[in-house]
Design an enzyme around this catalytic site. Structure first.
Site, PDB file in Angstrom:
ATOM      1  N   SER A  11       0.963  -1.281   0.082  1.00 54.82           N
ATOM      2  CA  SER A  11       0.189   0.041  -0.128  1.00 54.82           C
ATOM      3  C   SER A  11       0.799   1.273  -0.064  1.00 54.82           C
ATOM      4  CB  SER A  11      -0.985  -0.018   1.352  1.00 54.82           C
ATOM      5  OG  SER A  11      -0.071   0.031   2.405  1.00 54.82           O
TER       6      SER A  11
ATOM      7  N   ASP B 289      -3.406   6.103  12.618  1.00 56.85           N
ATOM      8  CA  ASP B 289      -2.617   5.365  11.604  1.00 56.85           C
ATOM      9  C   ASP B 289      -1.236   5.981  11.686  1.00 56.85           C
ATOM     10  OD1 ASP B 289      -1.269   4.299   9.294  1.00 56.85           O
ATOM     11  OD2 ASP B 289      -3.109   4.326   8.298  1.00 56.85           O
TER      12      ASP B 289
ATOM     13  N   HIS C  16       0.717   5.067   7.212  1.00 59.24           N
ATOM     14  CA  HIS C  16       0.525   5.803   6.067  1.00 59.24           C
ATOM     15  C   HIS C  16       0.662   7.219   6.112  1.00 59.24           C
ATOM     16  CE1 HIS C  16      -1.220   1.711   5.687  1.00 59.24           C
ATOM     17  NE2 HIS C  16      -0.700   1.778   4.468  1.00 59.24           N
TER      18      HIS C  16
END
Ligand SMILES: *[C@@H]1O[C@H](CO)[C@@H](O)[C@H](O)[C@H]1NC(C)=O
Ligand SMILES: *[C@@H]1O[C@H](CO)[C@@H](O)[C@H](O)[C@H]1NC(C)=O
Ligand SMILES: *[C@@H]1O[C@H](CO)[C@@H](O)[C@H](O)[C@H]1NC(C)=O
Length: 398
Positions: A155, A374, A377
């Site tokens: 990702s 998070d 990311h």
């Protein structure tokens, strides 16, 4: 591109990340919206930026340089683009606005999800001994016309892709371990018990054939513990032969397998291969002298200590990267984009709680937001635009 003004002095295009988790191989986007968006960022830049570019690389023209595919000019070899510091640029960064770029996946649009500060968008990477070349989108699209560029990995590498009048395509291929694994399904990949086949790559790699430029990454998914579970034989059998291997050894086997594929399937005189080093995380603020129990949540400034190196960035994995790709006489030279240190400083750049959540936070979580932040990311616009500027520099001014 016809509609673009011909006089722009500098330009950049919106580097964006695909949101489509269900996309296995490629979606080609041929959209009015995108050209419109590109035009917007070009116009904006034209208005914002000084005419003469002050940040030119020291360039040494050498006959020999033309041997490197896509190279325009050779940069000063002594300059390490990855050693430097972040400088705050109120005016010239970011290159584009979040809302101008409708294809940023909602997991990364921090402003749309309520992030109160915007400083994280305004940092420019300044190498110690030279300057990065100015990112020129028009130039890049011209050079990539008719070419195929692919981002392969997880990702964090889910990169931009473009398909314009220029017939350049940029694609993303989900392969979190590069080699075959039980997490390869682009939709259902959140398996608990990860298993890889370190020797097996063709299931994925047959889709990469014919690429002119490939940017690989793989790291996050290996970080499940000290050991990896390795399967000999196919996934569709009874899978009886599963052994454990030290993670670094398994990782080395996977990179070596990838290298062998590159050497056998790509032409070093016509194509380029990059490998992006580990993307760091910021899960424990004590690491940078913050409060006990904190993480990236609420962080708005980069770390200033030049020596800072977080616990998420495994030094032993970095050594594997160094040893696999630094082989002097490799049949196919791979360029490492060593973004780990520069990203380590950016505790402020994560999506934190300002993203589309997989599941709705509970009232307990909302009462204590750091519990669902998070810290892996990154918001866009933001840090990953710099990774692309570095890619641009290494591609055209190696
Ligand atoms: C950007 O690239 C285009 C196409 O190569 C060129 O015409 C233009 O002058 C470049 N802009 C700058 C500022 O270098
Ligand atoms: C399992 O794989 C190892 C390594 O390839 C091999 O030496 C061994 O014979 C295999 N065992 C079985 C039961 O297939
Ligand atoms: C990447 O950079 C870090 C520090 O900046 C360095 O320790 C490491 O050896 C570099 N790795 C590679 C593969 O170049």
């Amino acid at each position: 591109m016809k509609a673009l003004p011909s006089s722009q002095k500098r330009s950049s295009f919106c580097l964006y990340i695909i949101s489509l988790c269900f996309v296995v191989v490629v979606v080609l986007l041929y959209s009015e919206d995108f050209t419109c968006l590109l035009r917007q960022s070009l116009l904006k830049l034209q208005a914002d930026l000084p005419e003469d570019s002050e940040h030119q690389l020291t360039l040494i023209a050498e006959e020999k340089d033309l041997e490197v595919p896509f190279a325009v000019r050779r940069s000063d070899k002594r300059c390490d683009l990855f050693g430097g510091r972040w400088t705050y640029e109120k005016e010239t960064r970011p290159h584009y606005q979040e809302e101008e770029c409708p294809y940023i996946q909602p997991q990364l649009t921090c402003q749309a999800h309520g992030r109160p500060d915007t400083e994280y968008q305004h940092w420019r990477w300044q190498p110690h001994d030279c300057d990065l070349p100015n990112f020129n989108a028009t130039f890049m699209l011209e050079k990539l016309r008719g070419k195929r560029m692919m981002f392969v990995g997880d990702s964090l590498n889910r990169g931009q892709f473009v398909s314009l009048e220029f017939k350049a395509t940029v694609e993303f291929y989900w392969a979190p371990f590069l080699v075959e694994s039980n997490s390869d399904n682009a939709i259902v990949h959140r398996v608990k018990d990860r298993i890889v086949r370190t020797g097996s790559i063709n299931k994925h790699a047959r889709h990469w054939k014919g690429s002119d430029i490939i940017v690989f990454n793989t790291y996050l998914w290996w970080m499940t513990g000290q050991k990896m579970r390795i399967l000999r034989g196919p996934f569709d059998g009874e899978m009886r032969n599963i052994t454990e291997m030290v993670t670094e050894d398994a990782y080395r086997l996977a990179l070596t397998r990838m290298m062998r594929w590159v050497e056998q399937n790509m032409d070093p005189h016509k194509s380029r291969v990059f490998f992006t080093s580990m993307s760091p995380c910021h899960e424990r603020s004590v690491e940078w002298g913050g409060a006990v129990g904190g993480n990236c949540y609420g962080e708005t400034m980069p770390i200033e200590n030049p020596q800072y190196w977080g616990i998420c960035s495994s030094r032993s994995i970095m050594r594997v990267v160094g040893s696999v790709f630094s082989r002097r006489k490799a049949a196919f030279p791979v360029t490492v984009l060593n973004i780990t240190q520069l990203s380590n400083y950016r505790k402020d750049a994560h999506t934190s709680i300002y993203k589309k959540q997989w599941s709705k936070p509970t009232p307990e979580q909302i009462a204590d937001p750091k519990t669902y932040a998070d810290c892996v990311h990154w918001c866009l616009p933001g840090l990953q635009d710099t990774w692309n500027e570095l890619l641009y520099a290494k591609l055209f001014f190696p």
